[in-house]
Design an enzyme around this catalytic site. Sequence first.
Site, PDB file in Angstrom:
ATOM      1  N   LYS A   1       0.810  -1.216   0.000  1.00 45.50           N
ATOM      2  CA  LYS A   1       0.000   0.000   0.000  1.00 45.50           C
ATOM      3  C   LYS A   1       0.852   1.278   0.000  1.00 45.50           C
ATOM      4  CE  LYS A   1      -4.079  -2.017   2.196  1.00 45.50           C
ATOM      5  NZ  LYS A   1      -5.025  -1.844   3.334  1.00 45.50           N
TER       6      LYS A   1
ATOM      7  N   HIS B   1      -2.189  -5.500   1.515  1.00 40.38           N
ATOM      8  CA  HIS B   1      -3.471  -6.181   1.317  1.00 40.38           C
ATOM      9  C   HIS B   1      -3.145  -7.566   0.797  1.00 40.38           C
ATOM     10  CE1 HIS B   1      -7.425  -7.202  -0.354  1.00 40.38           C
ATOM     11  NE2 HIS B   1      -6.730  -7.677  -1.370  1.00 40.38           N
TER      12      HIS B   1
END
Length: 141
Positions: free
Chosen positions: A11, A117
């Site tokens: 991210k 993620h």
Amino acid sequence: MAVEQTFSIIKPDAVKNNHIGAIVARFEKAGLKVIAQRMLQLTPAQAEGFYAEHKGRSFYDELVAFMTSGPVVVQVLYGENAIALNRELMGATDPTKAAPGTIRADFSMSMPANAVHGSDSPISAAREIAYFFPTHEVVVR
């Protein structure tokens, strides 16, 4: 155990803080291979589409804004039990609850800036991989 593929995003917070190499090293040390990888700047439409299942939830707008705040690294990981192994390496979604030594405990401090993620199931992995990578770009080695 099954050899499988899973999807990962490093991210914007982890990219900004130069943690890409350290995170990839964790995957590889655990036996996962990176078989596709690309850095990109998500557009709002891409982030909204990717996180469509969360639309209408209280955190959705903040998540889309965060995921478009800087570059991300999207990856396909491959190996024995890749989905479960990646989730174990990542740690709890909330970094304050992640076990010491996990990616989220070591490289993030808050939500949604929790560094990574990862797919949560084979169905999610297939959908998420296809969202970012045409089949010919995923090369098993």
